[in-house]
Design an enzyme around this catalytic site. Structure first.
Site, PDB file in Angstrom:
ATOM      1  N   GLU A 327       0.823  -1.128   0.054  1.00  0.00           N
ATOM      2  CA  GLU A 327      -0.058  -0.024   0.093  1.00  0.00           C
ATOM      3  C   GLU A 327       0.789   1.242   0.137  1.00  0.00           C
ATOM      4  OE1 GLU A 327      -2.639   0.186   3.258  1.00  0.00           O
ATOM      5  OE2 GLU A 327      -3.450  -1.622   2.903  1.00  0.00           O
ATOM      6  N   GLU A 381     -13.292   6.030  -1.068  1.00  0.00           N
ATOM      7  CA  GLU A 381     -14.110   5.108  -0.242  1.00  0.00           C
ATOM      8  C   GLU A 381     -15.081   5.933   0.668  1.00  0.00           C
ATOM      9  OE1 GLU A 381     -12.990   1.068   0.788  1.00  0.00           O
ATOM     10  OE2 GLU A 381     -11.110   1.948   0.876  1.00  0.00           O
ATOM     11  N   LYS A 384     -15.736   5.161   4.702  1.00  0.00           N
ATOM     12  CA  LYS A 384     -14.796   5.076   5.462  1.00  0.00           C
ATOM     13  C   LYS A 384     -14.966   6.152   6.515  1.00  0.00           C
ATOM     14  CE  LYS A 384     -11.472   2.946   5.512  1.00  0.00           C
ATOM     15  NZ  LYS A 384     -10.246   3.031   4.876  1.00  0.00           N
ATOM     16  N   GLU A 390      -9.732  10.266   4.985  1.00  0.00           N
ATOM     17  CA  GLU A 390      -9.806   8.635   4.887  1.00  0.00           C
ATOM     18  C   GLU A 390     -11.037   8.348   3.736  1.00  0.00           C
ATOM     19  OE1 GLU A 390      -8.785   5.953   6.468  1.00  0.00           O
ATOM     20  OE2 GLU A 390      -7.313   7.223   7.362  1.00  0.00           O
TER      21      GLU A 390
END
Length: 564
Positions: A327, A381, A384, A390
């Site tokens: 990641e 997303e 999240k 985030e």
């Protein structure tokens, strides 16, 4: 980056800072931005080296002790590259409107993404990825880790259901056992190596151990004293896990998977780490960080962290385990406390990272050795929890629209998501309906276009008009033929345009990669989504041709040479 003081032995029996339930609830990157090195230590590194215009004077080589010399010699790793470095993407699913698996795959194809990492082993995604050639890393979620790490049978069943059932149609190459287990689920750390071994044994029993590797992504925060890299070592409280884990990775020919986030290193350094150093921006030679022990110059945080991992492994006498970055990324938006989470910075970081990896640059310690990397992440997303950043790590929104256009000129085709110069092939307005229908049937027949996405219930069925369906078939043929001259004419009923006709889940410009789905499930492995030329002509399945089917068939055959 750093970690808790090594005296805090989370591995010790019965020691836990949080309940297992709370730890299980933590998501990806749960601790990647936590457990950082103390500000004073960072200042000691950067203030000593970044600001100086000369080589550091803190180390006199003639005074080195033999132990340090031996260590540095061992640290010259024999790691070699088995293949060219690749760029992949992580695919998270915390979206309020998660695209269907076939639409995810369509986006991957359109962006020529050949490596993906899933945070589970979702059946729909694995089915949609079948026969695409895309290399897939699947994950055993942390909540399943305890069962698998305590039972060889449970591990074997998991491999049977999630790997053997899909391979080789779905090109599974890696099984990630958990995610950041040591920092997000420390109570499960004691069975992590058992889980790795049980999963590998199941692969061995199925003769898949040479094709599929087993590893576990770790947070880079478990590496202490990572600046300068040559002083790095793993948090010793985790040695009872890390040492046998490294032995397993070495014996099975696997790799160390590490999550690296220069964004958090920069944010938590209180200005000590320069933004340019975090973003891969060019630095003047006197601004580069210099490792006093090796005299190696570092121009970015990413390389320094990768090399820190190599040195930490060498400290434990493991010098031939490659590193893959599982990641890395940069958020494109943040709240008031995150002023550097911007579109420009996200674009700069990811563009520079992709070029850095694909150019086979390697790291200062291992020049030319590939450091394959999965970008975090494919989609924003929006579900999240946490600060605004985030929800904003993605390269695309849920509709497949780029959050920003990456600057990747000269770096190949992967993720070259600049849509400004794309062209499409569409049906002309006001043309003869019979000619349009004949051209549509030719494209779906002799033209070998997969027209299943325009059948009822499929992503490109609406709007249910001859013109809309013809546009899909024409554009797919146009792209399948490489947009060659003359492939967007269809006897005068089609024309080239720069306006993207994509709508909802129907994506254009990908050469027919929408796929099919029925009732929200991906197609089964033994189903046919490509169809033969006779499938569409025999059934005359478009717009109820009825008794005119034979007439149109004759017309299509007579026009065969014209459309070619």
């Amino acid at each position: 980056m750093g970690g808790k003081d090594e005296s805090e032995g989370l591995y010790d029996e019965g020691v836990s800072t949080e309940s297992t339930v709370t730890l299980l609830a933590r998501g990806r990157r749960g601790n990647s931005r936590g457990l950082k090195k103390g500000e004073g230590e960072l200042e000691g590194f950067f203030s000593s080296f970044i600001e100086d215009e000369t080589e550091p004077e803190g180390l006199q080589w003639e005074d080195l002790e033999m132990g340090l010399l031996v260590f540095l010699l061992l640290a010259i790793s024999v790691v070699s590259a088995d293949e060219d470095a690749f760029i992949g993407v992580n695919i998270g699913t915390d979206l309020s409107d998660m695209p269907h698996p076939t639409q995810v795959v369509a986006l991957l194809k359109a962006q020529q993404i050949r490596h993906v990492r899933l945070y589970n082993a979702d059946r729909g995604m694995l089915l949609a990825l079948a026969n695409t050639g895309i290399k897939v890393a699947i994950t055993i979620p942390n909540e399943q880790l305890l069962g698998i790490g305590q039972s060889n049978t449970t591990a074997a069943n998991w491999v049977s259901q999630n790997v053997v059932a899909h391979y080789p149609d779905t090109n599974i190459t890696t099984i990630c056992v958990g995610s950041e287990v040591l920092t997000t689920l420390p109570n499960a750390a004691r069975i992590l190596v058992s889980a790795l071994k049980f999963v590998h044994s199941a692969l061995l029993a199925s003769n898949l151990d040479s094709q599929i590797k087993v590893s576990t992504p770790l947070s880079s925060s478990i590496i202490l004293d990572s600046f300068p890299p040559s002083q790095a070592f793993f948090n010793r409280s985790w040695n009872p896990v890390i040492v046998p884990m490294l032995s397993f990775l070495q014996s099975t020919g696997s790799f160390l998977m590490l999550n690296i986030y220069p964004y958090y290193d920069y944010m938590q350094s209180n200005g000590v780490i320069p933004l340019d150093y975090a973003l891969f921006r060019p630095l003047a030679s006197n601004k580069e960080a210099v490792d006093a022990n090796t005299l190696i110059h570092y121009t970015n945080v990413f390389d320094a962290m990768v090399d820190a991992a190599y040195f930490a492994m060498a400290y434990l006498n493991y010098t031939n385990i490659p590193v893959i970055v599982s990641e890395s990324g940069w958020p494109s938006k943040g709240d008031s406390s995150e002023p550097d989470a911007t579109l420009d910075n996200a674009n700069t970081y990811n563009s520079n990272l992709i070029k850095h990896v694909l150019n086979q640059t390697g790291t200062p310690k291992h020049p030319g050795i590939s450091v394959s990397t999965y970008i975090y992440e494919l989609y924003n997303e929006d579900n999240k929890p946490g600060p605004l950043s985030e929800q904003n790590w993605g390269l695309f929104d849920a509709n497949g629209k780029p959050i920003y256009i990456l600057h990747l000129t000269g770096s190949g085709s992967v993720l070259a998501n600049d849509t400004t110069n794309q062209t499409f092939c569409t049906a002309k307005d006001g043309v003869d309906a019979k000619m349009l229908q004949a051209a549509l049937d030719w494209a779906c027949g002799p033209g070998k276009v997969d027209c299943s996405p325009i059948l009822q219930g499929q992503p490109c069925y609406e709007p249910d008009t001859v013109a809309a369906h013809a546009t899909y078939a024409f554009d797919t043929y146009y792209h399948q033929m490489g947009k060659a001259p003359g492939t967007c004419d269809f006897n005068g009923v089609a024309a080239i345009t720069t306006t993207n006709p994509s709508h909802n889940y129907c994506l254009f410009g990908s050469g027919g990669s929408n796929g099919t789905f029925v009732n929200g499930t991906a197609p089964a492995l033994n189903s046919s989504s490509s169809g033969s030329s006779s499938h569409y002509l025999h059934g005359c399945g478009f717009h109820g041709c009825g008794s005119t089917c034979a007439v149109i068939l004759v017309g299509v055959l007579s026009l065969f040479a014209v459309f070619l």
